[in-house]
Design a protein around this motif. Structure first.
Motif, PDB file in Angstrom:
ATOM      1  N   TRP A 160      11.819  23.672  16.439  1.00 49.53           N
ATOM      2  CA  TRP A 160      12.382  24.014  17.745  1.00 49.53           C
ATOM      3  C   TRP A 160      12.202  22.900  18.753  1.00 49.53           C
ATOM      4  CZ3 TRP A 160       9.821  24.262  22.409  1.00 49.53           C
ATOM      5  CH2 TRP A 160      10.574  24.725  23.493  1.00 49.53           C
ATOM      6  N   ALA A 161      11.030  22.283  18.762  1.00 48.66           N
ATOM      7  CA  ALA A 161      10.752  21.237  19.752  1.00 48.66           C
ATOM      8  C   ALA A 161      11.699  20.054  19.603  1.00 48.66           C
ATOM      9  CB  ALA A 161       9.306  20.767  19.611  1.00 48.66           C
ATOM     10  N   VAL A 162      12.086  19.743  18.376  1.00 48.27           N
ATOM     11  CA  VAL A 162      13.017  18.643  18.145  1.00 48.27           C
ATOM     12  C   VAL A 162      14.400  19.008  18.664  1.00 48.27           C
ATOM     13  CG1 VAL A 162      14.116  17.206  16.388  1.00 48.27           C
ATOM     14  CG2 VAL A 162      11.704  17.837  16.157  1.00 48.27           C
ATOM     15  N   ARG A 163      14.835  20.228  18.408  1.00 50.05           N
ATOM     16  CA  ARG A 163      16.150  20.668  18.881  1.00 50.05           C
ATOM     17  C   ARG A 163      16.181  20.810  20.403  1.00 50.05           C
ATOM     18  NH1 ARG A 163      16.612  25.585  17.355  1.00 50.05           N
ATOM     19  NH2 ARG A 163      14.803  25.879  15.985  1.00 50.05           N
ATOM     20  N   ARG A 164      15.015  21.089  20.997  1.00 51.94           N
ATOM     21  CA  ARG A 164      14.941  21.241  22.453  1.00 51.94           C
ATOM     22  C   ARG A 164      15.159  19.911  23.144  1.00 51.94           C
ATOM     23  NH1 ARG A 164      14.810  21.306  27.163  1.00 51.94           N
ATOM     24  NH2 ARG A 164      13.696  22.682  28.594  1.00 51.94           N
ATOM     25  N   GLY A 165      14.633  18.832  22.573  1.00 47.29           N
ATOM     26  CA  GLY A 165      14.841  17.501  23.124  1.00 47.29           C
ATOM     27  C   GLY A 165      13.970  17.212  24.333  1.00 47.29           C
ATOM     28  N   GLY A 166      14.214  16.062  24.963  1.00 51.76           N
ATOM     29  CA  GLY A 166      13.504  15.697  26.181  1.00 51.76           C
ATOM     30  C   GLY A 166      12.016  15.498  25.972  1.00 51.76           C
TER      31      GLY A 166
ATOM     32  N   SER B  48       0.824  -1.207   0.000  1.00 48.22           N
ATOM     33  CA  SER B  48       0.000   0.000   0.000  1.00 48.22           C
ATOM     34  C   SER B  48       0.859   1.258   0.000  1.00 48.22           C
ATOM     35  CB  SER B  48      -0.915   0.025   1.231  1.00 48.22           C
ATOM     36  OG  SER B  48      -1.629   1.242   1.278  1.00 48.22           O
ATOM     37  N   ALA B  49       0.419   2.247  -0.776  1.00 47.68           N
ATOM     38  CA  ALA B  49       1.098   3.543  -0.771  1.00 47.68           C
ATOM     39  C   ALA B  49       0.879   4.286   0.542  1.00 47.68           C
ATOM     40  CB  ALA B  49       0.593   4.397  -1.932  1.00 47.68           C
ATOM     41  N   GLU B  50      -0.096   3.842   1.327  1.00 46.48           N
ATOM     42  CA  GLU B  50      -0.459   4.518   2.574  1.00 46.48           C
ATOM     43  C   GLU B  50       0.250   3.935   3.796  1.00 46.48           C
ATOM     44  OE1 GLU B  50      -2.751   7.185   2.846  1.00 46.48           O
ATOM     45  OE2 GLU B  50      -2.362   7.196   0.703  1.00 46.48           O
ATOM     46  N   SER B  51       1.148   2.986   3.588  1.00 46.96           N
ATOM     47  CA  SER B  51       1.786   2.299   4.710  1.00 46.96           C
ATOM     48  C   SER B  51       3.297   2.471   4.678  1.00 46.96           C
ATOM     49  CB  SER B  51       1.459   0.799   4.651  1.00 46.96           C
ATOM     50  OG  SER B  51       2.216   0.061   5.586  1.00 46.96           O
ATOM     51  N   ASN B  52       3.915   2.472   5.874  1.00 44.95           N
ATOM     52  CA  ASN B  52       5.367   2.351   5.940  1.00 44.95           C
ATOM     53  C   ASN B  52       5.763   0.954   5.506  1.00 44.95           C
ATOM     54  OD1 ASN B  52       5.871   4.969   7.003  1.00 44.95           O
ATOM     55  ND2 ASN B  52       5.326   4.253   9.055  1.00 44.95           N
ATOM     56  N   ASP B  53       6.988   0.814   5.017  1.00 45.16           N
ATOM     57  CA  ASP B  53       7.483  -0.482   4.570  1.00 45.16           C
ATOM     58  C   ASP B  53       7.907  -1.298   5.794  1.00 45.16           C
ATOM     59  OD1 ASP B  53       8.764  -2.671   3.453  1.00 45.16           O
ATOM     60  OD2 ASP B  53       9.755  -1.504   1.899  1.00 45.16           O
ATOM     61  N   PRO B  54       7.306  -2.475   6.030  1.00 45.03           N
ATOM     62  CA  PRO B  54       7.668  -3.272   7.213  1.00 45.03           C
ATOM     63  C   PRO B  54       9.097  -3.794   7.173  1.00 45.03           C
ATOM     64  CG  PRO B  54       6.231  -4.518   5.761  1.00 45.03           C
ATOM     65  CD  PRO B  54       6.248  -3.119   5.245  1.00 45.03           C
ATOM     66  N   ASP B  55       9.711  -3.819   5.987  1.00 39.51           N
ATOM     67  CA  ASP B  55      11.083  -4.332   5.854  1.00 39.51           C
ATOM     68  C   ASP B  55      12.121  -3.226   5.795  1.00 39.51           C
ATOM     69  OD1 ASP B  55      10.041  -6.930   5.691  1.00 39.51           O
ATOM     70  OD2 ASP B  55       9.716  -6.726   3.534  1.00 39.51           O
ATOM     71  N   ASP B  56      11.698  -1.978   5.941  1.00 41.67           N
ATOM     72  CA  ASP B  56      12.620  -0.858   5.786  1.00 41.67           C
ATOM     73  C   ASP B  56      12.522   0.053   6.995  1.00 41.67           C
ATOM     74  OD1 ASP B  56      14.408   0.978   4.812  1.00 41.67           O
ATOM     75  OD2 ASP B  56      12.980   1.954   3.457  1.00 41.67           O
ATOM     76  N   ALA B  57      13.217  -0.316   8.046  1.00 43.45           N
ATOM     77  CA  ALA B  57      13.216   0.498   9.262  1.00 43.45           C
ATOM     78  C   ALA B  57      14.253   1.607   9.117  1.00 43.45           C
ATOM     79  CB  ALA B  57      13.536  -0.368  10.479  1.00 43.45           C
ATOM     80  N   GLU B  58      13.816   2.779   8.736  1.00 47.37           N
ATOM     81  CA  GLU B  58      14.730   3.893   8.512  1.00 47.37           C
ATOM     82  C   GLU B  58      15.205   4.477   9.843  1.00 47.37           C
ATOM     83  OE1 GLU B  58      13.024   6.829   6.046  1.00 47.37           O
ATOM     84  OE2 GLU B  58      12.789   5.500   4.299  1.00 47.37           O
ATOM     85  N   PRO B  59      16.506   4.784   9.956  1.00 49.78           N
ATOM     86  CA  PRO B  59      16.997   5.431  11.179  1.00 49.78           C
ATOM     87  C   PRO B  59      16.457   6.852  11.265  1.00 49.78           C
ATOM     88  CG  PRO B  59      18.706   5.398   9.491  1.00 49.78           C
ATOM     89  CD  PRO B  59      17.566   4.573   8.961  1.00 49.78           C
ATOM     90  N   PRO B  60      16.332   7.388  12.473  1.00 49.72           N
ATOM     91  CA  PRO B  60      15.832   8.763  12.602  1.00 49.72           C
ATOM     92  C   PRO B  60      16.741   9.753  11.888  1.00 49.72           C
ATOM     93  CG  PRO B  60      16.751   7.969  14.678  1.00 49.72           C
ATOM     94  CD  PRO B  60      16.675   6.776  13.765  1.00 49.72           C
ATOM     95  N   ALA B  61      16.142  10.754  11.296  1.00 44.91           N
ATOM     96  CA  ALA B  61      16.912  11.759  10.568  1.00 44.91           C
ATOM     97  C   ALA B  61      17.746  12.578  11.544  1.00 44.91           C
ATOM     98  CB  ALA B  61      15.969  12.666   9.796  1.00 44.91           C
ATOM     99  N   PRO B  62      18.943  12.991  11.133  1.00 42.28           N
ATOM    100  CA  PRO B  62      19.771  13.833  12.012  1.00 42.28           C
ATOM    101  C   PRO B  62      19.099  15.175  12.265  1.00 42.28           C
ATOM    102  CG  PRO B  62      20.679  13.746   9.778  1.00 42.28           C
ATOM    103  CD  PRO B  62      19.586  12.725   9.832  1.00 42.28           C
ATOM    104  N   VAL B  63      19.333  15.709  13.437  1.00 46.04           N
ATOM    105  CA  VAL B  63      18.729  16.987  13.815  1.00 46.04           C
ATOM    106  C   VAL B  63      19.596  18.124  13.296  1.00 46.04           C
ATOM    107  CG1 VAL B  63      17.966  18.430  15.724  1.00 46.04           C
ATOM    108  CG2 VAL B  63      17.725  15.942  15.857  1.00 46.04           C
ATOM    109  N   GLY B  64      19.090  18.824  12.299  1.00 48.63           N
ATOM    110  CA  GLY B  64      19.817  19.944  11.718  1.00 48.63           C
ATOM    111  C   GLY B  64      19.347  21.273  12.273  1.00 48.63           C
ATOM    112  N   ARG B  65      19.958  22.342  11.779  1.00 49.03           N
ATOM    113  CA  ARG B  65      19.604  23.680  12.248  1.00 49.03           C
ATOM    114  C   ARG B  65      18.179  24.066  11.875  1.00 49.03           C
ATOM    115  NH1 ARG B  65      24.974  27.397  10.906  1.00 49.03           N
ATOM    116  NH2 ARG B  65      26.423  26.284  12.297  1.00 49.03           N
ATOM    117  N   ASP B  66      17.688  23.503  10.766  1.00 50.02           N
ATOM    118  CA  ASP B  66      16.341  23.856  10.320  1.00 50.02           C
ATOM    119  C   ASP B  66      15.274  22.927  10.884  1.00 50.02           C
ATOM    120  OD1 ASP B  66      17.210  21.662   8.958  1.00 50.02           O
ATOM    121  OD2 ASP B  66      16.429  22.279   6.994  1.00 50.02           O
TER     122      ASP B  66
END
Length: 220
Positions: free
Chosen positions: A113-119, A92-110
């Protein structure tokens, strides 16, 4: 020239949301006008006075019809957002791929704010979409109950019968009939989107796989 470029850029970058907002307003206006006609026809048939359009917009008949539908839409989206985070549908185009566990994207400057704040701020932001839809559903559910009770009591009063509190109205078959008839259609529509996108395509749509993608490919 700059104004033209800006207007073109605004439309190009926001055309989807602008079009959907316009369609919403057009159809909501259509609902209000036709609902007004239906309401007044019922009023005349029962020997009651008709209402002007602005008065109708303040009546429980209009409010109930509106929030009854909003309730089901927000329930649909809240449930869908949560379920697609944990469950899969291969192909399905509406589903994540069960065989492709992508690592979390790196936190960049852009990053937000909530992601950069953490916790806990980041953890809360990570669920903010589903939280927003749940709150919208809860508000619509409550407004459906309040307006539904008001309409029910108006009909009861017209027939010389006692009314009900909002809490007691929530226990009536009428309220749940109105809710269930909308909820079932929303989940049928989601089911159709999830399963049909396995085999069918719409070229250029973000909700479809590439036209040449095999049926087993999961995700857009």
């Amino acid at each position: 020239m700059r104004r033209r470029r800006r207007s073109r850029s605004i439309w190009r970058d926001n055309g989807l949301s602008i079009t959907l907002a316009v369609l919403f307003l057009v159809f909501w206006a259509g609902q209000s006008l036709t609902g007004w006609q239906v309401f007044n026809a019922e009023q005349v048939a029962h020997g009651e006075p008709a209402l002007g359009f602005l008065a109708y917009l303040r009546d429980a008949h209009f409010a109930e019809a509106t929030f009854e539908n909003w309730e089901s839409e927000f329930l649909q989206m809240a449930t869908y957002v949560v379920l697609t985070a944990f469950l899969f549908q291969r192909g399905s185009a509406e589903s994540n791929d069960p065989d492709d566990a992508e690592p979390p994207a790196p936190v960049g400057r852009d990053a937000p704010w909530a992601v950069r704040r953490g916790g806990w701020v980041r953890a809360l932001y990570g669920c903010s979409l589903s939280i927003a839809f749940v709150l919208l559903f809860a508000a619509s559910f409550l407004l459906h109950a309040v307006s539904g009770a008001a309409r029910y009591n108006a009909e009861q009063l017209a027939h010389g019968q006692p009314g009900l509190s909002v809490a007691r109205y929530l226990a009536t078959a009428q309220f749940w009939f109105e809710s269930f008839q909308n909820w079932q259609s929303e989940f049928l529509a989601i089911l159709a989107m999830v399963t049909l996108s396995i085999f069918l395509r719409q070229q250029g749509s973000a909700e479809s796989k590439d036209i040449a993608a095999p049926h087993h490919q999961t995700g857009a």
